[in-house]
Design an enzyme around this catalytic site. Structure first.
Site, PDB file in Angstrom:
ATOM      1  N   GLY A  27       0.838  -1.179   0.000  1.00 40.36           N
ATOM      2  CA  GLY A  27       0.000   0.000   0.000  1.00 40.36           C
ATOM      3  C   GLY A  27       0.875   1.232   0.000  1.00 40.36           C
ATOM      4  O   GLY A  27       2.110   1.148  -0.072  1.00 40.36           O
ATOM      5  N   SER A  30       2.643   0.932   3.621  1.00 40.29           N
ATOM      6  CA  SER A  30       3.071  -0.315   4.248  1.00 40.29           C
ATOM      7  C   SER A  30       3.263  -1.419   3.221  1.00 40.29           C
ATOM      8  O   SER A  30       2.811  -1.325   2.083  1.00 40.29           O
ATOM      9  CB  SER A  30       2.045  -0.760   5.293  1.00 40.29           C
ATOM     10  OG  SER A  30       0.794  -1.015   4.669  1.00 40.29           O
ATOM     11  N   LYS A  47       2.617  -6.925   8.656  1.00 38.07           N
ATOM     12  CA  LYS A  47       2.480  -5.615   8.029  1.00 38.07           C
ATOM     13  C   LYS A  47       3.579  -4.708   8.566  1.00 38.07           C
ATOM     14  O   LYS A  47       3.675  -4.476   9.770  1.00 38.07           O
ATOM     15  CB  LYS A  47       1.101  -5.021   8.319  1.00 38.07           C
ATOM     16  CG  LYS A  47       0.903  -3.630   7.742  1.00 38.07           C
ATOM     17  CD  LYS A  47      -0.506  -3.123   8.002  1.00 38.07           C
ATOM     18  CE  LYS A  47      -0.705  -1.719   7.446  1.00 38.07           C
ATOM     19  NZ  LYS A  47      -2.093  -1.235   7.627  1.00 38.07           N
ATOM     20  N   ASP A 144     -11.605   3.309   4.054  1.00 41.68           N
ATOM     21  CA  ASP A 144     -10.853   2.856   2.884  1.00 41.68           C
ATOM     22  C   ASP A 144     -11.312   1.475   2.440  1.00 41.68           C
ATOM     23  O   ASP A 144     -10.503   0.604   2.130  1.00 41.68           O
ATOM     24  CB  ASP A 144      -9.356   2.844   3.195  1.00 41.68           C
ATOM     25  CG  ASP A 144      -8.500   2.731   1.931  1.00 41.68           C
ATOM     26  OD1 ASP A 144      -9.024   3.031   0.838  1.00 41.68           O
ATOM     27  OD2 ASP A 144      -7.334   2.332   2.027  1.00 41.68           O
ATOM     28  N   PRO A 147     -12.009  -3.385  -2.863  1.00 47.44           N
ATOM     29  CA  PRO A 147     -11.802  -4.823  -3.048  1.00 47.44           C
ATOM     30  C   PRO A 147     -10.467  -5.335  -2.523  1.00 47.44           C
ATOM     31  O   PRO A 147     -10.397  -6.454  -2.014  1.00 47.44           O
ATOM     32  CB  PRO A 147     -11.916  -4.984  -4.568  1.00 47.44           C
ATOM     33  CG  PRO A 147     -12.859  -3.893  -4.979  1.00 47.44           C
ATOM     34  CD  PRO A 147     -12.510  -2.733  -4.087  1.00 47.44           C
TER      35      PRO A 147
END
Length: 458
Positions: A27, A30, A47, A144, A147
Site C-alpha cells: 500500500g 506499508s 504488516k 478505505d 476490493p
C-alpha cells in the site's frame, strides 16, 4: 526472503521468531509479508510500515493502528496477533504488526477471474456488514473500503467468508479530510461526503461498501477514470444498477449508495436485509411450520450437522461462550431421536450422549432459555443423577429454534460449582445462540441453492 523490490529493510528472521517470506501486498504506507511463526509453527501476515519512524511522534502515529486493532475481535475482521518494533537501526525504529494469515485471495484479485453470483454477493455482504456494525458501534470508521481490503477466507458448505483488512486510515466519527487518495481512501470508492471534505460518519463506510458489492456483482468499477474524474462523478450521478440484478439485492445496494448519507441504511439494517435474501429468496422457500417430532427430526437431518467433522465456525462460538462466562464447559448440541450430538464442545471429551443424559437433565431440548443454578438442589434435576455429568453443578442453555419453529438443540454452558445468572448474562447467551443458529440457517440455504443448481445442470 524479503522481496528485493521492497523499500522495507528487515532481517530474514524478525526478532528471532518470524521467518520473512514473500510479499503479499503493498500500500501507500506499508508492505505486507507472509511469514512463518517459528515458535508456534503457523503462517502469519506481517504488516511493516514503509517508512521508519524518524521521530517519537511518527512512531506514536504508527502505534495508533496497533492500539485500534488490538481492541477489535470479530470473525469478519483480520485479527491482530501481536505487534512490535524492529530496532535494527536504533536511530529509526520500524513498527510492524503480526496479523492473522488469510489463506485466500483478496476480492480485487478474485474479480479478475469473473464476477460473483448474487448469492455470493449476499453472503459476502452479510459478513462485511456484520464487521462494520461491530466497528461502528465502537465509533470507528474504516474510510478505505475497497476490493483490495477485503480478504476471502475458505469456508465449509458456504461461499468464502469475507474479512476486512487494513485500518491504516481509520478514524473516530466526526473527522474531516480533504479528498486525497493517500489520506481518505481510494478514489473509486470514496463517498460523496469524503469527496467534498465534509464530516464523516459511519454512513461513509456503507456507501463505499455498496460500491464494492456492486463491483463484485458486475465485475466493473462503478466510477472508473482518473482520481478527480472518478471522485467527482458521484456528486452528480448514482452508480448504475444492472437491470438483471435481483430486485431485493438491487434495492439494498441502491440504498447503500444513496448520495445523501441520511438515506442510507445502517450496517445493522443492511445485515438484516441481506440475511433475508440469503435465507429467503436465494435460499428457497421455508417448510411450513410444524410441531411434530417427526417434522423436528426432518429439520435436524436437513441441518446436516449430525456425525459431522469439527467445524471452526461453531468452535469459535463455544470458545467465546466459555471465555465470556468463565466456565469450563460450553456446548452446541443437536438433538437426534435417541441421542444428543455435541457438534461443538469446549471442556468435554465425549462426542455424543443418550438423550436421557442430556446436560441439565432436559434431554437436550427446552423451548426457552433454561438456567439451573444447582443441579443437586433444583427439583427438575435433583432426582436425576445423570444430569450431573462429570461433576457439573450449573447449567444454562439457550434453545436453537429455527424461524419455522423447529427446535434443533441448544447452546449451553456448565460449571463445576453452583452459580446464578443475571438477565444481562442470559441475553448474552441468547445472542451467542442466535449466532450459531444463523450459521446453521445460512448453511442450509447454501445447500439448497447448490442442490438447485445441480438439478438445473442435470
Amino acid at each position: 526472503m524479503v522481496d528485493a523490490a521492497s523499500p522495507v529493510s528487515l532481517p530474514s528472521v524478525l526478532q528471532g521468531r518470524y521467518r520473512i517470506g514473500p510479499v503479499l501486498g503493498r500500500g501507500g504506507a506499508s508492505v505486507v509479508y507472509r511469514a512463518r511463526d517459528l515458535l508456534l509453527g503457523r503462517d502469519v501476515a506481517i504488516k511493516v510500515f514503509s517508512a521508519r519512524a524518524a521521530t517519537p511522534e511518527q512512531l506514536k502515529a504508527q502505534e495508533g493502528e496497533a492500539r485500534m486493532l488490538g481492541g477489535l475481535n470479530h470473525h469478519a475482521l483480520v485479527a491482530l496477533l501481536d505487534a512490535g518494533v524492529d530496532l535494527t537501526d536504533a536511530t529509526a525504529p520500524q513498527m510492524f504488526l503480526i496479523m492473522e494469515f488469510v489463506d485466500g485471495p483478496d476480492l480485487r484479485r478474485r474479480l479478475r477471474t469473473g464476477a460473483l453470483t448474487p448469492f455470493e454477493v449476499a453472503y459476502l455482504a452479510w459478513d462485511l456488514l456484520a464487521a462494520l456494525q461491530y466497528v461502528h458501534e465502537r465509533g470507528i470508521i474504516h474510510r478505505d473500503l475497497k476490493p483490495a481490503n477485503v480478504l476471502l477466507a475458505p469456508a465449509q458448505a458456504r461461499p468464502a467468508r469475507g474479512k476486512i483488512a487494513d485500518f491504516g486510515i481509520a478514524v473516530l466519527s466526526g473527522s474531516t479530510d480533504e479528498p486525497s487518495e493517500e489520506t481518505t481512501g481510494t478514489a473509486a470508492y470514496l463517498s460523496p461526503e469524503q469527496v467534498e471534505g465534509e464530516p464523516l460518519g459511519s454512513e461513509t463506510d456503507i456507501y463505499s461498501l455498496g460500491l464494492v458489492l456492486l463491483e463484485a456483482y458486475t465485475g466493473r468499477t462503478a466510477f472508473p477514470g482518473g482520481v478527480l474524474e472518478s471522485a467527482f462523478a458521484r456528486l452528480d450521478a448514482d452508480p448504475a444498477i444492472p437491470g438483471d440484478m435481483p430486485a431485493e439485492l438491487a434495492a439494498i445496494l441502491r440504498g447503500m449508495t444513496a448520495r445523501d448519507p441520511k438515506d442510507r441504511p445502517t450496517a445493522q439494517e443492511a445485515v438484516t436485509a441481506f440475511r433475508a435474501i440469503i435465507v429467503g429468496h436465494l435460499g428457497g422457500d421455508r417448510p411450513k411450520p410444524a410441531d411434530s417430532e417427526s417434522s423436528r427430526l426432518a429439520a435436524v437431518r436437513d441441518s446436516d450437522l449430525l456425525d459431522s467433522e469439527p467445524d471452526v465456525e461453531f468452535d469459535r462460538i463455544t470458545s467465546l461462550a466459555a471465555r465470556i462466562f468463565d466456565v469450563p464447559v460450553a456446548v452446541i448440541s443437536i438433538v437426534d431421536a435417541d441421542r444428543v450430538w455435541l457438534k461443538s464442545r469446549q471442556g468435554i471429551d465425549v462426542q455424543e450422549l443418550t438423550r436421557d443424559r442430556g446436560l441439565g437433565g432436559t434431554g437436550g431440548l427446552h423451548d426457552e432459555t433454561l438456567v439451573i443454578e444447582d443441579v443437586r438442589a433444583d427439583p427438575r434435576t435433583a432426582s436425576r443423577p445423570a444430569a450431573e455429568h462429570a461433576g457439573l453443578r450449573f447449567y444454562a442453555g439457550a434453545p436453537l429454534i429455527t424461524a419455522d419453529g423447529h427446535n434443533l438443540g441448544s447452546l449451553s454452558i456448565s460449571d463445576v460449582r453452583p452459580r446464578s445468572m443475571g438477565a444481562a448474562e442470559v441475553a448474552t447467551l441468547e445472542d451467542l445462540a442466535a449466532m450459531a443458529l444463523h450459521e446453521m440457517e445460512l448453511r442450509r440455504a447454501a445447500r439448497r441453492v447448490a442442490l438447485g443448481l445441480l438439478g438445473k445442470r442435470d
